[in-house]
Design a protein around this motif. Structure first.
Motif, short mmCIF file in Angstrom:
data_model
loop_
_atom_site.label_atom_id
_atom_site.label_comp_id
_atom_site.label_asym_id
_atom_site.label_seq_id
_atom_site.Cartn_x
_atom_site.Cartn_y
_atom_site.Cartn_z
N SER A 188 0.86 -1.17 0.00
CA SER A 188 0.00 0.00 0.00
C SER A 188 0.90 1.23 0.00
N ALA A 189 0.63 2.20 -0.88
CA ALA A 189 1.58 3.29 -1.13
C ALA A 189 1.64 4.31 0.00
N VAL A 190 2.86 4.78 0.28
CA VAL A 190 3.08 5.90 1.19
C VAL A 190 2.75 7.19 0.44
N LYS A 191 2.09 8.13 1.12
CA LYS A 191 1.72 9.39 0.47
C LYS A 191 2.72 10.49 0.83
N LEU A 192 3.21 11.18 -0.19
CA LEU A 192 4.08 12.35 -0.01
C LEU A 192 3.29 13.59 -0.40
N ILE A 193 3.04 14.48 0.56
CA ILE A 193 2.36 15.74 0.29
C ILE A 193 3.41 16.84 0.18
N ILE A 194 3.55 17.40 -1.00
CA ILE A 194 4.56 18.44 -1.28
C ILE A 194 3.88 19.80 -1.29
N ASN A 195 4.26 20.65 -0.36
CA ASN A 195 3.67 21.99 -0.27
C ASN A 195 4.49 22.96 -1.12
N GLN A 196 4.13 23.06 -2.39
CA GLN A 196 4.89 23.91 -3.31
C GLN A 196 4.76 25.38 -2.97
N GLY A 197 3.61 25.79 -2.45
CA GLY A 197 3.38 27.20 -2.22
C GLY A 197 4.21 27.79 -1.10
N LYS A 198 4.66 26.98 -0.16
CA LYS A 198 5.46 27.50 0.96
C LYS A 198 6.76 28.10 0.46
N ASN A 199 7.43 27.36 -0.40
CA ASN A 199 8.57 27.89 -1.14
C ASN A 199 8.84 26.94 -2.30
N PRO A 200 8.54 27.35 -3.52
CA PRO A 200 8.64 26.44 -4.66
C PRO A 200 10.01 25.81 -4.84
N THR A 201 11.07 26.59 -4.63
CA THR A 201 12.42 26.07 -4.83
C THR A 201 12.75 24.98 -3.82
N VAL A 202 12.46 25.24 -2.55
CA VAL A 202 12.73 24.27 -1.50
C VAL A 202 11.87 23.02 -1.69
N ALA A 203 10.60 23.23 -2.02
CA ALA A 203 9.68 22.10 -2.21
C ALA A 203 10.18 21.19 -3.34
N SER A 204 10.65 21.77 -4.42
CA SER A 204 11.15 20.98 -5.54
C SER A 204 12.38 20.17 -5.15
N SER A 205 13.28 20.79 -4.41
CA SER A 205 14.49 20.10 -3.97
C SER A 205 14.15 18.96 -3.01
N LEU A 206 13.24 19.22 -2.08
CA LEU A 206 12.84 18.18 -1.14
C LEU A 206 12.13 17.03 -1.83
N GLU A 207 11.31 17.36 -2.82
CA GLU A 207 10.61 16.31 -3.56
C GLU A 207 11.60 15.34 -4.20
N THR A 208 12.62 15.88 -4.86
CA THR A 208 13.63 15.03 -5.50
C THR A 208 14.35 14.17 -4.48
N THR A 209 14.73 14.78 -3.35
CA THR A 209 15.48 14.06 -2.33
C THR A 209 14.65 12.97 -1.67
N LEU A 210 13.41 13.29 -1.35
CA LEU A 210 12.57 12.31 -0.64
C LEU A 210 12.15 11.17 -1.55
N ILE A 211 11.92 11.45 -2.83
CA ILE A 211 11.61 10.36 -3.76
C ILE A 211 12.78 9.39 -3.83
N LYS A 212 13.98 9.92 -3.86
CA LYS A 212 15.16 9.07 -3.88
C LYS A 212 15.27 8.27 -2.58
N MET A 213 15.01 8.94 -1.46
CA MET A 213 15.15 8.28 -0.16
C MET A 213 14.09 7.21 0.05
N VAL A 214 12.83 7.53 -0.27
CA VAL A 214 11.75 6.57 -0.10
C VAL A 214 11.90 5.42 -1.09
#
Length: 467
Positions: A235-261
Motif C-alpha cells: 500500500s503506497a506511502v503518500k508524499l504531500i509536497i507543499n509547493q506554495g510555501k517555497n517552490p524552490t525548497v519544495a522541488s528540492s525536497l521532492e527530489t530528495t525524498l523520492i530518492k530516499m523513499v
C-alpha cells in the motif's frame, strides 16, 4: 585639507560600496539549510501474524526519519511526528511544513497479505497430508475392527465344534468347523485390508510431515523482511509536497525524498499542496515582482523628494508641500501597482490574480515611497541610506527561505525587513490563494504609518538657511 579629501573620498566610496555589496550577497554565499520542517504521520493499524502483532508503519517512519537525519542532502531536517490526521491537516493549512509523509492504514495488512499469499499452496499441502492421515487412520481402524470381530467368531465356532465332538454330535461339529473356515477367510480379507490401511496411514504420516515442513518454512519466510517486497505488493506511502510555501525548497525536497523513499523499497503517491500553475515557471515570480516594486518605488520617491521638496528655510507652506508629496506618492503607487500587474498578466501572459496583485503592489510601493521621501526630507541626500540599507539587508531575507539564512539574519533582520513582507505577501497571493489584504500587507500598513510619521514630522524640522 580639501585637496586630500578629494583623493580620499573615491577610496572611501569604493570600500563602502564593496562592504555593502558583501552584506548584500553574504546570505547567498553562506546559505545552509537547517531545521527544514517535515511532518510524518503513520495511520497504519498493524496486523497479527504467526510471529505476533506487527506494525510496519512505525518501522517505515523510523527508517525514513533515520535516513533523512543521516542523508547529506537533507541533513538538517526538523521532523515532527503527528498522531492523527486532524492535527496534521491543521498544520498544513497553516503552511507550517514543506512536506508531509503519510503511511496508510492498511500498510502492514497489505504487506502481510502479499507475503503470506505464497503460503496458500503450503497450506494446501498440509491439509492434503492431514486428509491422507485421516483416511489411513479410518481404514486402519475399520480393518482392526473387522479382524477382531472375525477372530472372535472363529474362536466361537471352534469352541462349538469341540463341544459337539465331546457330545458325539459329529454333524454339528462339522457344521461349526465349516463356519469357522468361512469366517477365517473373511478375517484374512480383513487382515489384507488392514495391511493396505497401514500403508495408507504411513503415506499420510509422510505427507503430513512434508506439508508441515513446507508450511513451517513458508511461514518463517513470511514473517521476516516484510519491507523487501516489490512496490506492487505494498500500500503506497503518500508524499504531500507543499509547493506554495517555497517552490524552490519544495522541488528540492521532492527530489530528495523520492530518492530516499525509493531506496527504502517503498511505493509512493505524490500529492501537491498549493500547486504552482505551470505558466508561473519555477516559482520565482514573487521575487521578480518584489524587485519591480522596489525599483519603481525607489525611483518615484527620489523624484518626488527632489522635485516636490518643501522649502525648509521657512515654515510657511510646509504642510501644503508635504500634502502634495503624500498625494503624488499615493496616486503613483496605485499606478505602479496596476502597471506591474498589467505587465505580468497581459504583456508577459502569466495568469495572476490581477486585482489582488495590483492592490498589494500599490500598498508596498506606497510604504517604500513614504520611507524614502521622509528620509530624504529629513536628511537630504544622506537620506538615500534608507533605501540602500533596506536593499542591502533585506534582499537576502526576501530571496531565501528562512531555513537557509545565517543565524544573524534570522534573528536580527528577518522579523522586520519590509522586502520580506513584500515577497511573502506576493507568494501568498500567487500560490496560497490569499487576497491582497493578508498578514504581509498588514505589516506593510505599519511601514506606511512609520513613513507617514516621518513625513509629517518634517513640519517641525528646524529652519536651515542653507537650504
Amino acid at each position: 585639507m580639501k585637496k586630500m579629501k578629494k583623493w580620499f573620498i573615491p577610496i572611501i566610496a569604493s570600500v563602502t560600496a564593496l562592504c555593502l555589496g558583501m552584506l548584500l550577497v553574504y546570505p547567498m554565499l553562506k546559505m545552509a539549510p537547517h531545521d527544514i520542517p517535515i511532518a510524518v504521520l503513520s495511520l497504519d493499524e498493524g496486523a497479527n501474524t504467526a510471529a505476533g502483532s506487527l506494525n510496519a508503519g512505525n518501522m517505515v517512519v523510523e527508517k525514513i526519519m533515520d535516513a533523512g537525519s543521516s542523508s547529506g542532502e537533507v541533513s538538517k531536517v526538523e521532523w515532527t511526528r503527528f498522531t492523527n490526521e486532524a492535527d496534521l491537516q491543521k498544520a498544513l493549512d497553516n503552511n507550517d511544513f514543506y512536506v508531509a509523509i503519510i503511511v496508510p492504514r492498511d500498510f502492514t495488512a497489505s504487506l502481510v497479505a502479499a507475503k503470506t499469499g505464497g503460503l496458500l499452496d503450503k497450506v494446501g499441502e498440509l491439509v492434503g497430508g492431514i486428509s491422507k492421515l485421516n483416511e489411513g487412520a479410518t481404514a486402519l481402524s475399520g480393518g482392526l475392527s473387522s479382524v477382531k470381530a472375525g477372530s472372535d467368531k472363529v474362536s466361537s465356532f471352534i469352541d462349538t465344534a469341540v463341544a459337539a465332538l465331546k457330545n458325539g454330535d459329529v454333524k454339528a461339529a462339522t457344521q461349526a468347523i465349516g463356519a469357522a473356515k468361512v469366517t477365517s477367510s473373511a478375517t484374512n480379507d480383513g487382515l489384507s485390508k488392514l495391511e493396505t490401511a497401514s500403508g495408507t496411514l504411513a503415506g499420510g504420516v509422510s505427507k503430513l510431515a512434508e506439508g508441515a515442513k513446507s508450511f513451517s518454512d513458508g511461514a518463517s519466510k513470511s514473517n521476516t523482511n516484510l519491507l523487501t517486497l516489490s512496490a506492487d505488493t505494498k500500500s503506497a506511502v503518500k508524499l504531500i509536497i507543499n509547493q506554495g510555501k517555497n517552490p524552490t525548497v519544495a522541488s528540492s525536497l521532492e527530489t530528495t525524498l523520492i530518492k530516499m523513499v525509493g531506496s527504502s523499497g517503498l511505493s509512493y503517491d505524490i500529492e501537491y499542496l498549493n500547486a504552482i500553475p505551470s505558466d508561473m515557471g519555477t516559482g520565482m515570480l514573487q521575487v521578480i515582482l518584489m524587485i519591480l516594486t522596489y525599483i519603481s518605488a525607489y525611483a518615484t520617491a527620489a523624484v518626488i523628494a527632489s522635485k516636490l521638496k518643501p522649502d525648509f528655510s521657512i515654515r510657511k507652506g510646509r504642510i501644503k508641500s508635504i500634502s502634495i508629496q503624500l498625494l503624488y506618492s499615493a496616486g503613483l503607487a496605485l499606478g505602479i501597482g496596476f502597471s506591474v500587474a498589467f505587465i505580468v498578466h497581459t504583456v508577459v501572459g502569466i495568469g495572476i490574480p490581477f486585482i489582488d496583485i495590483a492592490l498589494f503592489v500599490a500598498i508596498a510601493s506606497f510604504a517604500f515611497q513614504l520611507l524614502v521621501i521622509s528620509a530624504i526630507d529629513w536628511l537630504g541626500i544622506a537620506g538615500m541610506i534608507v533605501p540602500v540599507g533596506l536593499l542591502v539587508f533585506g534582499m537576502g531575507v526576501a530571496d531565501l527561505p528562512y531555513e537557509f539564512l545565517p543565524n544573524a539574519w534570522q534573528n536580527l533582520l528577518y522579523p522586520w525587513t519590509p522586502l520580506r513582507f513584500i515577497t511573502e505577501g506576493l507568494r501568498g497571493i500567487l500560490y496560497l490563494g490569499e487576497g491582497f489584504w493578508n498578514s504581509s500587507s498588514q505589516a506593510l500598513a505599519i511601514v506606511v504609518l512609520i513613513g507617514l510619521v516621518g513625513l509629517c514630522t518634517t513640519i517641525v524640522k528646524p529652519i536651515r538657511k542653507s537650504e
